[in-house]
Design an enzyme around this catalytic site. Structure first.
Site, PDB file in Angstrom:
ATOM      1  N   ALA A  35       6.857  34.178   8.141  1.00 54.51           N
ATOM      2  CA  ALA A  35       7.932  33.604   8.948  1.00 54.51           C
ATOM      3  C   ALA A  35       7.384  32.506   9.851  1.00 54.51           C
ATOM      4  O   ALA A  35       6.284  32.629  10.401  1.00 54.51           O
ATOM      5  CB  ALA A  35       8.592  34.695   9.785  1.00 54.51           C
ATOM      6  N   THR A  36       8.164  31.459  10.025  1.00 51.97           N
ATOM      7  CA  THR A  36       7.751  30.348  10.888  1.00 51.97           C
ATOM      8  C   THR A  36       7.402  30.805  12.302  1.00 51.97           C
ATOM      9  O   THR A  36       6.376  30.373  12.844  1.00 51.97           O
ATOM     10  CB  THR A  36       8.844  29.267  10.909  1.00 51.97           C
ATOM     11  OG1 THR A  36       9.078  28.824   9.562  1.00 51.97           O
ATOM     12  CG2 THR A  36       8.447  28.080  11.771  1.00 51.97           C
ATOM     13  N   MET A  39       3.879  32.066  12.351  1.00 48.48           N
ATOM     14  CA  MET A  39       2.897  30.984  12.256  1.00 48.48           C
ATOM     15  C   MET A  39       2.740  30.291  13.610  1.00 48.48           C
ATOM     16  O   MET A  39       1.625  30.006  14.052  1.00 48.48           O
ATOM     17  CB  MET A  39       3.316  29.967  11.195  1.00 48.48           C
ATOM     18  CG  MET A  39       2.317  28.828  11.031  1.00 48.48           C
ATOM     19  SD  MET A  39       2.895  27.511   9.935  1.00 48.48           S
ATOM     20  CE  MET A  39       4.185  26.761  10.951  1.00 48.48           C
ATOM     21  N   MET A  43      -0.534  29.752  16.199  1.00 50.39           N
ATOM     22  CA  MET A  43      -0.924  28.476  16.801  1.00 50.39           C
ATOM     23  C   MET A  43      -0.993  28.592  18.327  1.00 50.39           C
ATOM     24  O   MET A  43      -1.927  28.067  18.956  1.00 50.39           O
ATOM     25  CB  MET A  43       0.069  27.388  16.400  1.00 50.39           C
ATOM     26  CG  MET A  43       0.036  27.037  14.929  1.00 50.39           C
ATOM     27  SD  MET A  43       1.436  25.969  14.528  1.00 50.39           S
ATOM     28  CE  MET A  43       0.926  25.310  12.952  1.00 50.39           C
ATOM     29  N   GLU A  44      -0.010  29.269  18.918  1.00 45.07           N
ATOM     30  CA  GLU A  44      -0.026  29.466  20.375  1.00 45.07           C
ATOM     31  C   GLU A  44      -1.242  30.288  20.797  1.00 45.07           C
ATOM     32  O   GLU A  44      -1.864  30.007  21.832  1.00 45.07           O
ATOM     33  CB  GLU A  44       1.259  30.137  20.842  1.00 45.07           C
ATOM     34  CG  GLU A  44       2.473  29.243  20.788  1.00 45.07           C
ATOM     35  CD  GLU A  44       3.611  29.753  21.640  1.00 45.07           C
ATOM     36  OE1 GLU A  44       3.371  30.090  22.821  1.00 45.07           O
ATOM     37  OE2 GLU A  44       4.732  29.808  21.127  1.00 45.07           O
ATOM     38  N   GLY A  63       3.351  28.990  27.124  1.00 44.23           N
ATOM     39  CA  GLY A  63       3.862  27.913  26.298  1.00 44.23           C
ATOM     40  C   GLY A  63       5.080  27.269  26.925  1.00 44.23           C
ATOM     41  O   GLY A  63       5.940  27.949  27.481  1.00 44.23           O
ATOM     42  N   HIS A  70       6.531  23.439   9.357  1.00 44.19           N
ATOM     43  CA  HIS A  70       6.051  24.494   8.468  1.00 44.19           C
ATOM     44  C   HIS A  70       6.009  23.880   7.078  1.00 44.19           C
ATOM     45  O   HIS A  70       7.041  23.559   6.509  1.00 44.19           O
ATOM     46  CB  HIS A  70       6.984  25.703   8.520  1.00 44.19           C
ATOM     47  CG  HIS A  70       6.369  26.946   7.989  1.00 44.19           C
ATOM     48  ND1 HIS A  70       6.840  28.186   8.319  1.00 44.19           N
ATOM     49  CD2 HIS A  70       5.322  27.156   7.156  1.00 44.19           C
ATOM     50  CE1 HIS A  70       6.119  29.113   7.705  1.00 44.19           C
ATOM     51  NE2 HIS A  70       5.191  28.502   6.989  1.00 44.19           N
ATOM     52  N   ARG A 114       0.959  23.902  26.932  1.00 48.37           N
ATOM     53  CA  ARG A 114       0.911  25.117  27.730  1.00 48.37           C
ATOM     54  C   ARG A 114       0.695  24.711  29.183  1.00 48.37           C
ATOM     55  O   ARG A 114       0.117  23.662  29.472  1.00 48.37           O
ATOM     56  CB  ARG A 114      -0.212  26.052  27.257  1.00 48.37           C
ATOM     57  CG  ARG A 114       0.010  26.508  25.810  1.00 48.37           C
ATOM     58  CD  ARG A 114      -0.964  27.562  25.367  1.00 48.37           C
ATOM     59  NE  ARG A 114      -0.654  28.880  25.874  1.00 48.37           N
ATOM     60  CZ  ARG A 114       0.316  29.662  25.416  1.00 48.37           C
ATOM     61  NH1 ARG A 114       1.103  29.254  24.458  1.00 48.37           N
ATOM     62  NH2 ARG A 114       0.487  30.859  25.927  1.00 48.37           N
TER      63      ARG A 114
END
Length: 141
Positions: A35-36, A39, A43-44, A63, A70, A114
């Site tokens: 799921a996006t 992903m 990344m976070e 964040g 994606h 962030r």
């Protein structure tokens, strides 16, 4: 926060499991692919890992902006490696170039920001918000 330099890199690795799939918590007719939002979470976490050693006690980063593409599907059992590179620092704001790949190809890329926060101060703001919420729910209608 200690001074963080552009070029600082963080990584996060995730083995895709059934609970990470789009068809489990979004649309059941989708094929079993990553799921996006999962992903993006990787990344976070890579961005957090880039900043972590520069934080003072009681600080964290949250964040504030996500701009992600994606690019390719990833299936159960594959390993996703997310990378975040610091591209700019402006006071408490940290900007990152982020990407994610599985064993075969790049699956996502984009930018992420962030903000450095004091955890105790955030907790105070949340407590005040919770109190306001309780007041609105207790008020007669």
């Amino acid at each position: 926060m200690k001074r963080i330099s552009t070029g600082t890199i963080g990584r996060f690795t995730l083995v895709v499991r059934p609970e990470h799939l789009a068809n489990r918590f979004k649309d059941s007719i989708l094929p079993p692919v990553l799921a996006t939002p999962v992903m993006i979470m990787a990344m976070e976490n890579a961005a957090l890992n880039a900043a972590r050693s520069y934080l003072e006690p009681g600080e964290s980063v949250v964040g504030t902006t996500v701009n992600i593409q994606h690019l390719a599907a990833t299936v159960v059992g594959q390993t996703v490696t997310a990378t975040a590179e610091v591209t700019a620092v402006d006071g408490r704001r940290i900007a990152f170039a982020v990407s994610a790949s599985d064993e075969i190809e790049e699956i996502g890329k984009g930018t992420h920001e962030r903000m450095v926060i004091e955890v105790a101060r955030l907790r105070q703001r949340l407590d005040a918000k919770i109190a306001r919420l309780a007041d609105t729910q207790a008020a007669p209608r």
